[in-house]
Enzyme design. Structure first.
Site, PDB file in Angstrom:
ATOM      1  N   GLN A 299     -37.230  33.511 -33.910  1.00  0.00           N
ATOM      2  CA  GLN A 299     -38.614  33.972 -33.906  1.00  0.00           C
ATOM      3  C   GLN A 299     -39.237  33.789 -35.288  1.00  0.00           C
ATOM      4  O   GLN A 299     -38.619  34.088 -36.308  1.00  0.00           O
ATOM      5  CB  GLN A 299     -38.692  35.442 -33.493  1.00  0.00           C
ATOM      6  CG  GLN A 299     -38.342  35.705 -32.041  1.00  0.00           C
ATOM      7  CD  GLN A 299     -39.419  35.245 -31.074  1.00  0.00           C
ATOM      8  OE1 GLN A 299     -40.461  34.718 -31.471  1.00  0.00           O
ATOM      9  NE2 GLN A 299     -39.178  35.428 -29.784  1.00  0.00           N
ATOM     10  N   GLU A 349     -27.927  28.842 -23.106  1.00  0.00           N
ATOM     11  CA  GLU A 349     -28.892  28.140 -23.958  1.00  0.00           C
ATOM     12  C   GLU A 349     -28.702  26.631 -23.823  1.00  0.00           C
ATOM     13  O   GLU A 349     -27.571  26.144 -23.738  1.00  0.00           O
ATOM     14  CB  GLU A 349     -28.705  28.564 -25.418  1.00  0.00           C
ATOM     15  CG  GLU A 349     -29.485  27.770 -26.443  1.00  0.00           C
ATOM     16  CD  GLU A 349     -30.984  27.797 -26.223  1.00  0.00           C
ATOM     17  OE1 GLU A 349     -31.606  26.730 -26.320  1.00  0.00           O
ATOM     18  OE2 GLU A 349     -31.518  28.890 -25.945  1.00  0.00           O
ATOM     19  N   ASN A 399     -35.996  34.698 -21.722  1.00  0.00           N
ATOM     20  CA  ASN A 399     -36.934  34.407 -22.809  1.00  0.00           C
ATOM     21  C   ASN A 399     -37.165  32.900 -22.864  1.00  0.00           C
ATOM     22  O   ASN A 399     -36.763  32.228 -23.818  1.00  0.00           O
ATOM     23  CB  ASN A 399     -36.368  34.933 -24.130  1.00  0.00           C
ATOM     24  CG  ASN A 399     -37.351  34.790 -25.278  1.00  0.00           C
ATOM     25  OD1 ASN A 399     -38.556  34.665 -25.077  1.00  0.00           O
ATOM     26  ND2 ASN A 399     -36.842  34.803 -26.496  1.00  0.00           N
ATOM     27  N   CYS A 427     -44.333  34.121 -24.158  1.00  0.00           N
ATOM     28  CA  CYS A 427     -45.354  33.910 -25.182  1.00  0.00           C
ATOM     29  C   CYS A 427     -46.627  33.328 -24.572  1.00  0.00           C
ATOM     30  O   CYS A 427     -47.649  33.232 -25.249  1.00  0.00           O
ATOM     31  CB  CYS A 427     -44.835  32.989 -26.284  1.00  0.00           C
ATOM     32  SG  CYS A 427     -44.383  31.344 -25.711  1.00  0.00           S
ATOM     33  N   GLU A 473     -46.415  38.125 -27.669  1.00  0.00           N
ATOM     34  CA  GLU A 473     -45.361  38.134 -26.662  1.00  0.00           C
ATOM     35  C   GLU A 473     -45.653  39.253 -25.664  1.00  0.00           C
ATOM     36  O   GLU A 473     -46.047  40.353 -26.057  1.00  0.00           O
ATOM     37  CB  GLU A 473     -43.990  38.371 -27.310  1.00  0.00           C
ATOM     38  CG  GLU A 473     -43.561  37.310 -28.303  1.00  0.00           C
ATOM     39  CD  GLU A 473     -42.952  36.082 -27.645  1.00  0.00           C
ATOM     40  OE1 GLU A 473     -42.714  36.118 -26.414  1.00  0.00           O
ATOM     41  OE2 GLU A 473     -42.727  35.092 -28.359  1.00  0.00           O
TER      42      GLU A 473
END
Length: 480
Positions: A299, A349, A399, A427, A473
């Site tokens: 971030q 991921e 996320n 976002c 966010e």
């Protein structure tokens, strides 16, 4: 060698870290005075005949126009920014409820029937970005070796690159490194790479910093027809500039170099070459230490990220214990931060380097209940879900990027009955995430091969990670 360069070298007081590569003693001055002799195939940049962009037709300066483009809310007080963002998120959620109410078999109303909690403010408002990428293009004065951000579009053919010295979101260290890199490429005989088919070599630079001031720079370079030996000359000159030349004032901890013929590529496609310094920088979040690689996701606002992770942890409290699925986990920040309240954490991921960092971060922090898997979530998750025990319950935190979750990921989450709570961090909730919201909440059979019980939204919290911009966010909790 110019007198200005000699003066800057005499007055450098910053300590120089140990170098990774050996550099010829007088290479940098050699490049300045013998530009044409280095590579005859590369013509020096000529700026005298370059077309200068027209002056703004309005009374706004170029700096104001760039601020309006990059940080559109900069003229507002921070309190007004927060109010604007809160109302904007409310409109997005009302749109979501209106779309969900179209499902004939669900009892959704078209108004907001769950709490939208007050927006969480960013603890830091100016200079908060720990990652910035500066582009190379024609500047206000027509110089094609200008570092900054764009005004205009390529389609319209009116791109102007404006220095970012005045932007509120960018820290002074990033601005300093960008200015030094601009100085370096202006001294170099190689042309900038603005359009790939027009030739040129020097491209953008990415700068990453942590809260203690450690700095990593990644320079992107198009090799065109240069031989590896010719490229090595310019890499060595780059290192000398940032260690023994004017750029030494930046005190870089890491200098990376990526040769690529693509607009964007991963470490796997084109390796990041460490020219100088440390392989990584480290950042601390909520008492945990994280390793950051050149292309790993982290971030951009550390202080606000702590507020975000605290919010996610609080919203996950009813599901303490059991297993946490951390989908799109990056370097493992969320999963590791929540690990004390979970029995097991499994992160997924796409970027392999980020997974390596996540595994390293878990070991670094002596967290033993986390494991991280590399691959596309839509490929890994369906197989993984079949092997997970429902004992203790499953909580999912997702996320994703602005592209949202793949349909197969949503389907796997919906069809596993043990997942009773899902925390979605977005976002851009009015983008592809809206499709995910519909897929999570739609009736069984309405979307292909979704058979699991539908979720419903129960609470939402906006968290401001991007002061002076319209973005924030949104943490949205679904239950069933």
């Amino acid at each position: 060698m110019s007198s200005a360069f000699k003066a800057m070298r005499l007055h450098l007081t910053c300590p120089l870290p140990k170098q990774v590569i050996n550099i010829p003693q007088t290479l940098f001055s050699y490049l300045i005075t013998n530009q044409r002799a280095i590579n005859n195939s590369c013509k020096p940049v000529k700026t005298s005949n370059a077309k200068k962009p027209k002056l703004p037709t309005t009374k706004l300066s170029w700096e104001e126009r760039l601020s309006d483009t990059v940080t559109p809310l900069w003229r507002m007080t921070y309190e007004d920014q927060l109010q604007w963002k809160y109302e904007h998120q409310k409109k997005i959620l009302l749109k979501m409820m209106k779309e969900l109410s179209q499902d004939p078999t669900r009892a959704f109303s078209d108004h907001l029937n769950f709490p939208l909690l007050p927006i969480v403010a960013s603890p830091v408002r100016d200079g908060y970005r720990n990652k910035s990428t500066f582009s190379v293009n024609k500047g206000i004065d027509g110089n094609p070796k200008t570092l900054g951000f764009y005004i205009g579009t390529g389609k319209a053919g009116n791109i102007v690159c404006v220095h970012a010295d005045h932007l509120l979101s960018i820290p002074s260290k990033h601005k300093m490194v960008a200015r030094c890199y601009e100085d370096f490429i202006r001294l170099s005989p190689l042309r900038p790479c603005i359009l790939f088919d027009d030739g040129g070599h020097w491209r953008e630079i990415t700068i990453r910093t942590n809260s203690t001031g450690h700095t990593m720079a990644i320079v992107y370079f198009h090799p065109q027809s240069l031989t590896p030996e010719e490229t090595d000359i310019h890499k060595a000159a780059l290192v000398e500039y940032f260690t023994q030349g004017p750029g030494a004032i930046c005190q870089l901890d890491s200098l990376y170099f990526q040769e690529t013929t693509m607009t964007r590529c991963s470490h796997e496609q084109s390796q990041y070459q460490l020219l100088y310094g440390q392989t990584h920088i480290y950042e601390e979040v909520l008492g945990f230490k994280f390793r950051i690689s050149p292309d790993s996701f982290f971030q951009v606002n550390r202080e606000a990220a702590e507020a975000l992770y605290k919010t996610v942890a609080e919203l996950s409290q009813p599901c303490v214990g059991g297993t946490l699925l951390d989908v799109c986990c990056g370097t493992g920040a969320i999963g590791i931060s929540l690990s004390p309240q979970m029995e097991r954490v499994i992160g997924i991921e796409l970027i392999e380097q980020a997974v390596e960092d996540a595994k390293f971060n878990a070991a670094l922090n002596r967290v033993c209940n986390c494991e991280f898997l590399a691959g596309k979530a839509e490929v890994v998750l369906p197989d993984l879900m079949g092997s997970l025990s429902s004992d203790g319950g499953l909580t999912a935190v997702v996320n994703p990027s602005r592209a949202g979750l793949h349909y197969r990921v949503v389907r796997a989450l919906r069809n596993h009955s043990a997942i009773r709570r899902l925390v979605y961090i977005s976002c851009k909730p009015d983008g592809e995430a809206m499709r995910n919201f519909r897929e999570l909440c739609c009736s069984v059979g309405l979307v292909r091969r979704i058979t699991g019980e539908a979720f419903k939204p129960v609470v939402a919290v906006p968290v401001d990670l991007f002061p002076h911009t319209p973005h924030c966010e949104l943490v949205l909790v679904f239950e069933r």
